[in-house]
Design an enzyme around this catalytic site. Structure first.
Site, short mmCIF file in Angstrom:
data_model
loop_
_atom_site.label_atom_id
_atom_site.label_comp_id
_atom_site.label_asym_id
_atom_site.label_seq_id
_atom_site.Cartn_x
_atom_site.Cartn_y
_atom_site.Cartn_z
CG HIS A 1 -9.56 6.17 10.24
ND1 HIS A 1 -10.34 6.21 9.96
CD2 HIS A 1 -9.87 6.46 11.52
CE1 HIS A 1 -11.18 6.08 10.31
NE2 HIS A 1 -10.75 5.64 11.70
NE ARG B 1 -3.51 0.03 1.86
CZ ARG B 1 -3.92 0.26 3.06
NH1 ARG B 1 -4.20 -0.44 3.36
NH2 ARG B 1 -4.36 1.07 3.33
C1 BJW Z 1 -15.55 9.13 -4.71
C2 BJW Z 1 -15.23 8.58 -5.75
C3 BJW Z 1 -14.29 9.99 -6.22
C4 BJW Z 1 -15.34 7.09 -4.96
N1 BJW Z 1 -15.49 11.16 -5.76
N2 BJW Z 1 -16.50 10.21 -3.95
C5 BJW Z 1 -21.03 1.97 16.47
C6 BJW Z 1 -19.75 2.40 17.66
C7 BJW Z 1 -18.79 3.20 17.26
C8 BJW Z 1 -18.08 2.08 16.77
C9 BJW Z 1 -18.63 1.35 16.20
C10 BJW Z 1 -19.81 1.30 15.86
N3 BJW Z 1 -20.27 0.17 15.47
C11 BJW Z 1 -18.58 -0.47 15.11
C12 BJW Z 1 -17.92 -0.13 15.56
C13 BJW Z 1 -16.65 -0.83 15.25
C14 BJW Z 1 -15.80 -0.23 13.91
C15 BJW Z 1 -16.33 0.53 13.39
O1 BJW Z 1 -16.29 1.77 12.90
N4 BJW Z 1 -17.39 -0.45 12.87
C16 BJW Z 1 -18.51 -0.45 11.56
C17 BJW Z 1 -17.32 -1.05 9.63
C18 BJW Z 1 -19.34 -1.60 11.85
N5 BJW Z 1 -14.94 1.04 14.65
C19 BJW Z 1 -13.45 1.05 15.11
O2 BJW Z 1 -12.84 -0.04 16.07
C20 BJW Z 1 -12.34 2.37 16.06
N6 BJW Z 1 -12.32 1.99 16.75
C21 BJW Z 1 -13.61 2.38 17.87
O3 BJW Z 1 -14.24 1.98 17.84
O4 BJW Z 1 -12.25 2.31 19.05
C22 BJW Z 1 -13.41 2.02 20.06
C23 BJW Z 1 -13.21 0.30 20.93
C24 BJW Z 1 -11.88 1.16 21.70
C25 BJW Z 1 -11.51 -1.30 21.86
C26 BJW Z 1 -12.41 -1.72 22.09
C27 BJW Z 1 -13.95 -0.69 21.31
C28 BJW Z 1 -14.01 -0.30 20.97
C29 BJW Z 1 -11.98 2.22 14.94
C30 BJW Z 1 -12.01 1.92 13.41
C31 BJW Z 1 -10.43 2.44 12.56
C32 BJW Z 1 -10.72 2.13 11.05
N7 BJW Z 1 -9.19 1.38 9.91
C33 BJW Z 1 -9.88 1.80 9.00
C34 BJW Z 1 -7.95 1.51 8.47
C35 BJW Z 1 -6.73 2.22 8.31
C36 BJW Z 1 -5.67 1.60 8.61
C37 BJW Z 1 -5.73 1.20 6.74
O5 BJW Z 1 -5.44 2.08 5.50
O6 BJW Z 1 -5.38 -0.08 6.50
O7 BJW Z 1 -9.60 3.38 8.53
S1 BJW Z 1 -11.01 0.56 8.35
C38 BJW Z 1 -10.96 2.14 7.07
O8 BJW Z 1 -12.44 2.47 6.57
C39 BJW Z 1 -9.59 2.83 6.96
C40 BJW Z 1 -10.98 3.91 5.88
O9 BJW Z 1 -10.31 5.24 7.29
C41 BJW Z 1 -12.67 4.40 6.99
C42 BJW Z 1 -13.60 4.69 6.26
O10 BJW Z 1 -13.69 4.25 4.52
P1 BJW Z 1 -14.06 5.36 3.90
O11 BJW Z 1 -12.62 6.47 3.90
O12 BJW Z 1 -15.55 5.14 4.18
O13 BJW Z 1 -13.83 4.31 2.59
P2 BJW Z 1 -15.00 3.72 1.90
O14 BJW Z 1 -14.44 2.72 1.04
O15 BJW Z 1 -15.38 3.19 2.62
O16 BJW Z 1 -15.43 4.90 1.32
C43 BJW Z 1 -15.39 5.43 -0.22
C44 BJW Z 1 -16.47 6.11 -0.39
O17 BJW Z 1 -15.91 7.20 -1.53
C45 BJW Z 1 -17.20 5.87 -1.06
O18 BJW Z 1 -19.11 6.29 -0.87
C46 BJW Z 1 -17.52 6.27 -2.86
O19 BJW Z 1 -18.64 6.11 -3.86
C47 BJW Z 1 -16.95 6.97 -2.91
N8 BJW Z 1 -15.85 6.89 -3.99
N9 BJW Z 1 -14.27 7.25 -5.39
C48 BJW Z 1 -15.70 10.41 -5.04
N10 BJW Z 1 -13.60 9.91 -7.08
#
Ligand code: BJW
Ligand code: ZN
Length: 251
Positions: free
Chosen positions: A120, A71
């Site tokens: 993140h 990556r």
């Molecule tokens: C375009 C385009 C163009 C395309 N123009 N647009 C409820 C409340 C709180 C927490 C949770 C909850 N339910 C579950 C949780 C836990 C979990 C979570 O959220 N899970 C859900 C997925 C269900 N969250 C966590 O675990 C977080 N921590 C936490 O809650 O801590 C508290 C805790 C601690 C201890 C125990 C228990 C709780 C941490 C989350 C970390 C996320 N990390 C990642 C990986 C980073 C490392 C890596 O890069 O490898 O971060 S996951 C991944 O998703 C990455 C991103 O930043 C993140 C968001 O994704 P994003 O950016 O939205 O991308 P996509 O692909 O989803 O969307 C792309 C969009 O672009 C699309 O809409 C397209 O249409 C659009 N697009 N081309 C404009 N040209």
């Protein structure tokens, strides 16, 4: 592309002092960095639970490290696109512009944005899991997880995996910007990952106009005052162009 700007939207653009951008992987898609979810998302092929959590790393550090090296290569070869550059240019048009990004690719900083909160982490940094010494990604070019020179602990990328807390200063900075902004642009994110996705909701609750820019509708669209459907590299420069016209007409 010509966007349909309503009088109401233009009035908000003209009157805004503080704006913020809440960005996700979609803004970097036009730089050649794949998104996570959706049609071409990396997690269609690879499982996040095998790569993006601490247990997976401890189980198989070399595999997870190799994945991040792959990556990093993509990120290092990528350049900020018209969307990142338009956001940086907004600093000439508003008194305060804050970027709150979920991306780890450093492209907002490289585009010239001066106030960026990274929720993140940043793929260009690493740290030792035991003594927390930080290392840059330039320190290694091999494909096995390295060990800390101070204590021998494993070195991991400085990104936030599932189940991990977000860096508190970055999250609090993002929440504060959200509570103070006049307009919150939500760009290229599916807005499904929490707690990051609370940030535009804080902006909404604090009275900001919510403007979404995405190629498709998302979880957030129902909360947004406007959704501009299109690529961020097309839509954001159009907004900059409109702002420059408005500014010229003011004199
Ligand atoms: C375009 C385009 C163009 C395309 N123009 N647009 C409820 C409340 C709180 C927490 C949770 C909850 N339910 C579950 C949780 C836990 C979990 C979570 O959220 N899970 C859900 C997925 C269900 N969250 C966590 O675990 C977080 N921590 C936490 O809650 O801590 C508290 C805790 C601690 C201890 C125990 C228990 C709780 C941490 C989350 C970390 C996320 N990390 C990642 C990986 C980073 C490392 C890596 O890069 O490898 O971060 S996951 C991944 O998703 C990455 C991103 O930043 C993140 C968001 O994704 P994003 O950016 O939205 O991308 P996509 O692909 O989803 O969307 C792309 C969009 O672009 C699309 O809409 C397209 O249409 C659009 N697009 N081309 C404009 N040209
Ligand atoms: Zn160490």
């Amino acid at each position: 592309m010509a966007l349909d700007f309503t009088e109401h939207f233009i009035k908000h653009l003209k009157n805004a002092d503080r704006i913020m951008f809440f960005t996700g992987a979609g803004i970097s898609a036009e730089s050649g960095i794949p998104t996570f979810r959706g049609k071409d998302g990396i997690w269609n092929k690879l499982k996040p639970e095998e790569l993006a959590n601490f247990e997976a790393f401890m189980r198989n550090p070399d595999m997870v490290w190799e994945w991040y090296q792959y990556r990093r290569k993509i990120v290092n070869d990528a350049k900020p696109n018209k969307g990142h550059l338009a956001i940086a240019e907004m600093e000439n048009l508003f008194s305060e512009v804050t970027v709150v990004t979920q991306n780890v690719d450093n492209l907002h900083n490289r585009a010239g944005s001066s106030k960026v909160y990274e929720l993140h982490g940043n793929i260009e940094r690493n740290y030792c899991v035991d003594c927390k010494t930080f290392y840059s990604d330039k320190d290694w070019d091999y494909n096995k997880a390295p060990h800390c020179v101070n204590c021998g602990g494993l070195i991991r990328p400085d990104v936030v995996w599932f189940g991990e807390f977000l860096p508190e200063d970055q999250f609090m900075g993002g929440e504060k910007a959200a509570s103070l902004c006049d307009i919150c642009f939500v760009v290229g994110t599916s807005a499904v990952v929490y707690p990051a996705a609370y940030i535009p909701l804080t902006a909404k609750q604090s009275g900001a106009l919510i403007v979404e820019v995405n190629i498709e509708h998302t979880e957030l669209s129902r909360q947004a005052d406007y959704t501009f459907l299109g690529q961020s590299g097309d839509v954001l420069p159009e907004i900059v162009k409109k702002l420059k016209e408005l500014k010229k007409n003011d004199f």
